[in-house]
Every structure is written in C-alpha cells, then in structure tokens.
Design a protein around this motif. Structure first.
Motif, PDB file in Angstrom:
ATOM      1  N   UNK A 165       0.835  -1.213   0.000  1.00 66.29           N
ATOM      2  CA  UNK A 165       0.000   0.000   0.000  1.00 66.29           C
ATOM      3  C   UNK A 165       0.865   1.258   0.000  1.00 66.29           C
ATOM      4  N   UNK A 166       2.044   1.185   0.593  1.00 65.24           N
ATOM      5  CA  UNK A 166       2.919   2.354   0.700  1.00 65.24           C
ATOM      6  C   UNK A 166       3.792   2.544  -0.528  1.00 65.24           C
ATOM      7  N   UNK A 167       4.356   1.441  -1.026  1.00 62.14           N
ATOM      8  CA  UNK A 167       5.339   1.551  -2.110  1.00 62.14           C
ATOM      9  C   UNK A 167       4.906   0.888  -3.419  1.00 62.14           C
ATOM     10  N   UNK A 168       3.728   0.281  -3.444  1.00 58.11           N
ATOM     11  CA  UNK A 168       3.205  -0.272  -4.682  1.00 58.11           C
ATOM     12  C   UNK A 168       3.796  -1.606  -5.080  1.00 58.11           C
ATOM     13  N   UNK A 169       4.547  -2.229  -4.200  1.00 61.23           N
ATOM     14  CA  UNK A 169       5.142  -3.524  -4.500  1.00 61.23           C
ATOM     15  C   UNK A 169       5.370  -4.275  -3.191  1.00 61.23           C
ATOM     16  N   UNK A 170       5.792  -5.516  -3.286  1.00 60.56           N
ATOM     17  CA  UNK A 170       6.039  -6.317  -2.093  1.00 60.56           C
ATOM     18  C   UNK A 170       7.460  -6.076  -1.592  1.00 60.56           C
ATOM     19  N   UNK A 171       7.724  -6.384  -0.315  1.00 59.84           N
ATOM     20  CA  UNK A 171       9.107  -6.269   0.176  1.00 59.84           C
ATOM     21  C   UNK A 171      10.089  -7.100  -0.648  1.00 59.84           C
ATOM     22  N   UNK A 172       9.684  -8.290  -1.026  1.00 61.42           N
ATOM     23  CA  UNK A 172      10.560  -9.155  -1.809  1.00 61.42           C
ATOM     24  C   UNK A 172      10.859  -8.542  -3.168  1.00 61.42           C
ATOM     25  N   UNK A 173       9.843  -8.027  -3.835  1.00 60.88           N
ATOM     26  CA  UNK A 173      10.050  -7.416  -5.148  1.00 60.88           C
ATOM     27  C   UNK A 173      10.883  -6.138  -5.039  1.00 60.88           C
ATOM     28  N   UNK A 174      10.686  -5.384  -3.982  1.00 60.96           N
ATOM     29  CA  UNK A 174      11.493  -4.181  -3.773  1.00 60.96           C
ATOM     30  C   UNK A 174      12.968  -4.560  -3.638  1.00 60.96           C
ATOM     31  N   UNK A 175      13.239  -5.620  -2.888  1.00 59.85           N
ATOM     32  CA  UNK A 175      14.611  -6.087  -2.725  1.00 59.85           C
ATOM     33  C   UNK A 175      15.208  -6.514  -4.067  1.00 59.85           C
ATOM     34  N   UNK A 176      14.410  -7.188  -4.907  1.00 63.60           N
ATOM     35  CA  UNK A 176      14.894  -7.593  -6.232  1.00 63.60           C
ATOM     36  C   UNK A 176      15.295  -6.371  -7.056  1.00 63.60           C
ATOM     37  N   UNK A 177      14.490  -5.322  -6.997  1.00 60.83           N
ATOM     38  CA  UNK A 177      14.822  -4.119  -7.768  1.00 60.83           C
ATOM     39  C   UNK A 177      16.124  -3.485  -7.292  1.00 60.83           C
ATOM     40  N   UNK A 178      16.363  -3.488  -6.006  1.00 67.70           N
ATOM     41  CA  UNK A 178      17.626  -2.950  -5.497  1.00 67.70           C
ATOM     42  C   UNK A 178      18.796  -3.831  -5.947  1.00 67.70           C
ATOM     43  N   UNK A 179      18.586  -5.139  -5.979  1.00 64.67           N
ATOM     44  CA  UNK A 179      19.630  -6.040  -6.447  1.00 64.67           C
ATOM     45  C   UNK A 179      19.932  -5.803  -7.927  1.00 64.67           C
ATOM     46  N   UNK A 180      18.885  -5.553  -8.705  1.00 64.42           N
ATOM     47  CA  UNK A 180      19.096  -5.277 -10.129  1.00 64.42           C
ATOM     48  C   UNK A 180      19.908  -4.003 -10.321  1.00 64.42           C
ATOM     49  N   UNK A 181      19.648  -2.998  -9.513  1.00 63.18           N
ATOM     50  CA  UNK A 181      20.418  -1.759  -9.615  1.00 63.18           C
ATOM     51  C   UNK A 181      21.889  -2.010  -9.299  1.00 63.18           C
ATOM     52  N   UNK A 182      22.159  -2.836  -8.295  1.00 63.06           N
ATOM     53  CA  UNK A 182      23.541  -3.170  -7.963  1.00 63.06           C
ATOM     54  C   UNK A 182      24.197  -3.948  -9.098  1.00 63.06           C
ATOM     55  N   UNK A 183      23.475  -4.881  -9.690  1.00 62.50           N
ATOM     56  CA  UNK A 183      24.021  -5.676 -10.783  1.00 62.50           C
ATOM     57  C   UNK A 183      24.319  -4.803 -11.997  1.00 62.50           C
ATOM     58  N   UNK A 184      23.414  -3.899 -12.313  1.00 62.96           N
ATOM     59  CA  UNK A 184      23.645  -2.990 -13.439  1.00 62.96           C
ATOM     60  C   UNK A 184      24.912  -2.179 -13.234  1.00 62.96           C
ATOM     61  N   UNK A 185      25.083  -1.646 -12.031  1.00 65.95           N
ATOM     62  CA  UNK A 185      26.271  -0.837 -11.753  1.00 65.95           C
ATOM     63  C   UNK A 185      27.536  -1.682 -11.865  1.00 65.95           C
TER      64      UNK A 185
END
Length: 286
Positions: free
Chosen positions: A219-239
C-alpha cells in the motif's frame, strides 16, 4: 491407483499417460507452498484430492474436470480454485490437450495470513480473468523463482486476499499504515539488498506480523518487500556490469542465486538480457 492422495496432482495422474506430449515440472518450493506447470494430451487425472488449496490458471487448450458433482470447463486465462479435501479429476476438452500452471498452498498458511479467521470458500471453481484473478496469474508467471520466507510471506498474503475476494466475503478493515515502521523496513532492504533478510527480521523491525507488513508495504510503495529487494539487487548488478564485472560476478555480488536468476529478472524489468544490455552500453567504435 488410490484416489485418497493428499499431495499434488502427480499423485492422481493416470498411469496410462503418453509420455511424449505430456509433462509436468515443479518449481522451487517452500514450506506449505508448491508450484507446478503441466501440459497434458491424451492423458487424464484420475479422481483424487489434496489437503491443500490448488489454485491454477489455464495457459493453453481447454481443461475439463469434475468437481462437486458437475463437469467444469476452464479456458485459457481463466483461474480454477479447488478446495482442500475436494475430489476432482482432470482431462482435455479438445484433441489438442491443455496446459496450466498451479499453486498448492496449505490452508494453515491462508488462515494465518487472514488473522486466523475461517478459511474462505470460493463457490465457483472457475473464475473469469479479472483484477483479482490476475494476481494469481502474476504469481505463477515464473515458477522457477526461488521462494525464501520473505517471498513466501508476500505470496501467501496475496493469495489469501485473492481467495477472500473470490469468496465474496467482506475484506477485513485495513489498519492505518505505520509509516515509520514500513519506511524502516524499506531502508533495511535497500541498505542490505544482497543479503537474505528473513521475514522474522523484518517482523522485528516493523513490530507486526509478516502478512500485515506485506500488505502495508504494498500500500505504501506499490510492490512487495521481496520485489522491492529484487529491484535494489538489479540496480547493484547494473552498476557492477557497467563497471566491467562479469555477469556471474555481478549476479553473485548483488544477491541473486546465479546468473540465470539475474537474467530472468533483468529481462522482465528492462526488456533485455544483461549481456545484451551490456553490449548496448558499449561505446561505438569508429
């Protein structure tokens, strides 16, 4: 073959199946959760029953099954909901056969996620595509995705809410969002994205159970905690990839299970494989 099995559909599969056009595979499981993808042609399930909810989406062909004394038909995109301890079979409705993906979830997980209220009863076992059933289709889009306890909590909360909505029961009143608690969880996940943070750790940070947290986070961020963590991991992988790291190293350092795990999420999020994305970032020569 016995029809008293309480496992998944593999227990009730007729032994006369032609192995060539028919197959079944299972994705990674978690306690009380199992996912499968099935393709059947010239093959049928004998009457059997499970001790879990079986919630599936037909992906191809026409699926038919007998349930509660009636013959049912489930077409591509439709969702079927089978309750624990309900006898059913399964067969193709046309010569082409049929395919489906399915989630098996223990009723005790559903009950816990709904605050110990009675199990929801879905009167119509076949549901047309809708915003509600779309949740199931999304959860089953990739059955190869690993399921740790954080992902399991998000999945269970979503499925429990889906079953409740399909049952026609009034949704429980949503508690006000504890903004500070949810933000503390988000910050923890962002700062420790490569780590395998447990649901219990996040419960301690938020001061609430994992299912309430999953709902409030969405409700706060529009996604699940697990999916939010995946997005942060993708940002790290891209960098890391942009900095010259190999794909395997980028995947491992960002917290993915392996390179193929990174690739699945990368393609789903950015529309390219990591290798293709890396090549497109390379400076032009000449």
């Amino acid at each position: 073959m016995s029809t008293e099995g309480t496992g998944t559909d593999a227990d009730g599969l007729a032994r006369s199946c032609d192995a060539d056009p028919s197959w079944m595979r299972f994705g990674p499981a978690a306690p009380g959760l199992e996912r499968a993808e099935v393709r059947l042609r010239d093959c049928a399930f004998e009457p059997h029953r499970h001790d879990v909810y079986a919630i599936g989406v037909t992906t191809s062909g026409v699926q038919t099954f007998t349930y509660r004394g009636e013959r049912r038909v489930c077409l591509p995109g439709q969702v079927h909901v089978l309750h624990p301890d309900e006898t059913h079979d399964g067969a193709q409705g046309t010569d082409e056969g049929f395919g489906y993906r399915i989630l098996y979830i223990a009723p005790e997980l559903v009950r816990d996620a709904l605050g110990r209220r009675p199990l929801p009863f879905v009167p119509d076992p076949v549901q047309d595509p809708s915003l509600t059933t779309g949740i199931v289709a999304t959860l089953l889009a990739d059955i190869d995705e690993p399921v740790d306890d954080l992902a399991a909590a998000s999945l269970t909360a979503a499925v429990a809410d889906c079953l409740l909505a399909l049952s026609g029961a009034a949704a429980p009143r949503q508690a006000p969002i504890d903004v500070a608690a949810v933000e503390a969880v988000r910050r923890h996940l962002a700062e420790r994205a490569p780590e395998h943070t447990s649901a219990a750790t996040l419960e301690a940070i938020a001061g609430c159970d994992r299912w309430t947290l999953a709902r409030q986070f969405r409700r706060t961020y529009g996604t699940s905690p697990d999916r939010y963590r995946v997005q942060r991991r993708l940002a790290l992988a891209r960098a890391a990839i942009a900095g010259g790291a190999s794909l395997a190293r980028a995947a491992a350092d960002a917290g993915f299970a392996d390179q193929s795990h990174l690739t699945r999420h990368f393609r789903r999020t950015y529309g390219f494989t990591p290798a293709r994305w890396r090549d497109l970032q390379a400076p032009a020569v000449g």
